[in-house]
Every structure is written in C-alpha cells, then in structure tokens.
Design an enzyme around this catalytic site. Structure first.
Site, mmCIF file in Angstrom:
data_model
loop_
_atom_site.group_PDB
_atom_site.id
_atom_site.type_symbol
_atom_site.label_atom_id
_atom_site.label_comp_id
_atom_site.label_asym_id
_atom_site.label_seq_id
_atom_site.Cartn_x
_atom_site.Cartn_y
_atom_site.Cartn_z
ATOM 1 N N HIS A 42 -78.290 -0.142 10.614
ATOM 2 C CA HIS A 42 -78.317 -1.418 10.697
ATOM 3 C C HIS A 42 -79.965 -1.928 11.525
ATOM 4 C CE1 HIS A 42 -74.146 -1.330 8.324
ATOM 5 N NE2 HIS A 42 -73.805 -1.320 9.112
ATOM 6 N N CYS A 68 -81.323 -4.195 7.580
ATOM 7 C CA CYS A 68 -81.446 -5.292 6.808
ATOM 8 C C CYS A 68 -82.172 -6.517 8.348
ATOM 9 C CB CYS A 68 -80.600 -5.943 6.901
ATOM 10 S SG CYS A 68 -79.227 -5.357 5.245
#
Length: 420
Positions: free
Chosen positions: A251, A299
């Site tokens: 992430h 991301c």
C-alpha cells in the site's frame, strides 16, 4: 419468433455456428502457441458465450423489425472472420530489428525505427479485433510466456560501437547481479494484499531470467524496510555487478511506501528520499556509476487519475524558484562526484492517484511491465521499455492509471541484453 424457424433456415443459428467454428480455430492456435493457458481460455470462452448470447437477442430484435435490417446485421457478422485475424512475428524479426539498431547514420536509423513502429501497430490493430471479445481484466493482465533473448553478435556489436552511449554491461561469467523485492501483504490496520503473491513470483522469475539473484523480504515496517535496504546496499556482490533492481510492492500514499503498521493516526511510511540516500554515491560506493532501477507498485493517493476534458485550450502557469548560488571548491587529493546519479524510478501511477490490481491475476502495472520486458528488453534500452508500458495505459479504460518515470539521473542508456 425464433421457435417458428428451423435450424436449417435460421440465420441466427448459422451465424452462431460460424462464430463458434471460427473462435474454436483461433483458440486452438492460441493454445498450440502457448499464448493462453487452460484457465485463461476458460475465462475467454465464458466471455465469448455471453457475447454470442447477447448477439442472438439483438439479431432477433432486428428480425422482428424488418427482414432487411436482419440481413444487413447478419451480413456484417458473417464477414467478421476476415477481421478476426492474428499476425504472428516472422522468423527473421530479430535480423530486421538488429539492422534497425545498427548505428550507421542518424537518418537511416530513424527511418527504420519508424518502420518497426508501423509493423508493431499493424500487429496490434489485427489483434485488437480478437481482444474485443475478451473481458477487460484478462486483457490487462495477459503476459507473454517467455523472455526474448538477445543474440551474442548483437550484444558484442552494441558494446563495441555504442560504448560511449550505454552503461557498461559485464560478462555473465563472474558477474554477481543482485535484485531486492520488498512486498508487504499483511497489514495491522489496512486491507491485506493476499493476491500480491502473483506479482512476487512473476517479478522474481523475470529478474532471475535477466541474470539477477533475487532477495525477497515480506511484511516489514518502514524501519525494517530501511534496515533491509541498508543491508542490501552493503552486499559485497555489488562490486562485481553492473546494476541492481529495487522492487517495492505495498500500500502507499503520496509520501511513500506504507509499512505493515501504517494508519492515518500513526503513519508508517518509507520515504523516497530514504531509499535514494541509502543507495547514493556517498553511501553505496559499490554501485557508483551503475544503474539503480526502482520499481514501485503502490497507490499514491485515492483519486482515479481521470478527468473529462473539452476541446478548448487552456493556459498553464508555473512558479519558479530563485536561482541557487553554487560555490565550487577544488582539492587535488580527491575526485569530485555527484551525490546522486544513475537512478531511475518507475511508479505505478501518477501522484495522488490509485493503482489497480485484478484479483489473483496481480496488479495491472506489474503484469504490463513484465510483458514489455519479455518482448522488448532484448533490443530496447530501459527507458524505452518503460515508455512501452506507459503507452499500454495511454487510452483510459474502466481501470485507469498512468505509470510515471521519475527522479531520473541516468546519464547513459541501459541495455539488459538478456541471455548475455
């Protein structure tokens, strides 16, 4: 109405039979040439069945309106076998591309590059007709099976004739290339990334085929990632290596890569500056003047990265900083060097935007990256391969992102020359 017609005279039945025979032939060829495996073929078959079913309903509607409309529509479908064609590369493709890259004159090389691009575009145009029947997720994650290798003659020619333009590449014997993959799958506060195993295995296979021994570390905090990076930077193998890859999959937020303990109230983030500092010329002399490639699948925000645009022109402005004043000092006992050189970072999306993955197929970015490496790294330098990946995302689809090339300080072209 369909029940009133016999199969022998039913044009819909004939069209479905023709389409089925045609697709069966195409799928058999794709299986024979190892383009698709059994699972992929099953998914595509389900998509094709759905399309045929919907097409039957649509054609029925046309027949109910007018007989002429049905004939026109049926005629277009019957002629689709002329459009559904695949163009496979010829056996002398390598010879043609080697001629294209032979450094003779600038104008001649440029002309051959344009010819090659035209050939590639023609192949894509033909293949796209078949891809129209494939679900978006399968299209985006389809990966070429094998890495295309570079011939020994091509390797030697490039090393000799373009020595001043490319990074030196060591001979395979005695070379100790290393690559590091850091992948976080389990998180204390964020959603787990269970499907990341596909990306790990595929990246490991690619890097090994490119001649790198791969070190894999999983589920680390930001501090643990920093520690592993410092250990990796200090490995003695880098002295007898010509390059390294650093791959991060986790992430992420705009500021960097998330550790496994990350949460909004208490961030756990590995910043880009930390990575570049660990591997700069001051702290990692073994990799000085050698390419250091960073691949980041994460991301960088929560936006989708798409907008609706009009045809009117706008005006863009930018602020500039004041000039920096540099002081130069000379010392005869040392050699001055840049602190940070020979880096390139390739990130899965633009700042503030998300990166997509499709179930067990892995992330779109990693799958496209691997596919382009397998197809092009035998003849294209690294930055051109990255642009091929960007080009594959150029037209926004249902899952939209745009990979970005950042913090480039490479002074030469880097060729991988797979197989050498």
């Amino acid at each position: 109405m369909a029940a009133k017609r016999t199969h022998e005279r039913d044009p819909i039945y004939k069209i479905k039979g023709l389409a089925k025979d045609m697709l069966d032939g195409v799928f058999d060829d794709l299986m024979d040439k190892n383009v698709l495996n059994g699972d992929e073929l099953l998914k595509i078959g389900e998509g094709a069945s759905l399309i045929l079913s919907k097409a039957e309903n649509l054609v029925e509607s046309f027949f109910e309106k007018t007989e002429m409309a049905g004939k026109i529509f049926a005629g277009h479908i019957a002629n689709s076998d002329k459009q559904l064609s695949l163009q496979f590369p010829s056996d002398d493709e390598e010879d043609e591309l080697q001629k294209m890259f032979t450094p003779s004159s600038a104008s001649e090389s440029r002309g051959k590059v344009e010819d090659e691009e035209m050939e590639v575009n023609v192949g894509v145009a033909h293949a796209s007709h078949l891809m129209l029947t494939v679900p978006q997720g399968i299209q985006s994650t389809e990966v070429q099976d094998s890495l295309k290798l570079c011939s020994r003659d091509w390797f030697c020619t490039m090393k000799t004739e373009r020595a001043e333009e490319i990074y030196p590449v060591m001979e395979k014997e005695g070379r100790t290339r290393l690559a590091l993959i850091i992948c976080n799958k389990k998180f204390d506060y964020l959603f787990d990334r269970d499907d990341a195993e596909t990306d790990i295995l595929n990246m490991k296979e690619l890097l090994q085929n490119l001649g790198y021994s791969v070190v894999i570390k999983e589920n680390l905090t930001a501090q643990e990632m920093e520690t592993e990076l410092m250990k990796f930077a200090g490995r003695p193998e880098h002295q007898s290596s010509d390059s390294t890859f650093l791959v991060f999959m986790s992430h992420g937020i705009l500021e960097g890569i998330c550790g496994v303990k990350h949460r909004n109230k208490k961030p756990d983030v590995l910043h880009d500056d930390t990575i570049f500092t660990i591997f700069n010329n001051s702290n990692c002399p073994s990799l000085r003047n050698k390419p250091k490639i960073l691949i980041m699948q994460a991301c960088r925000g929560r936006h989708t990265g798409t907008i609706w645009v009009s045809t009117s022109k706008g005006i863009a402005t930018a602020d500039t900083d004041e000039e920096c004043v540099l002081s130069h000092r000379w010392n005869n006992s040392i050699t001055k060097a840049h602190v940070e050189t020979d880096f390139i970072a390739f990130k899965s999306s633009t700042p503030h935007n998300i990166s997509w993955k499709v179930g067990k197929s892995g992330s779109l970015f990693i799958s496209k990256l691997i596919d382009c490496f397998k197809k092009y790294c035998w003849c294209y330098h690294l930055e051109e391969i990255f642009r091929k990946v960007q080009y594959s995302f150029e037209v926004p689809g249902e899952l939209t992102q745009m990979p970005t090339i950042e913090r480039v300080s490479m002074t030469r072209y880097f060729y991988l020359f797979p197989g050498n």
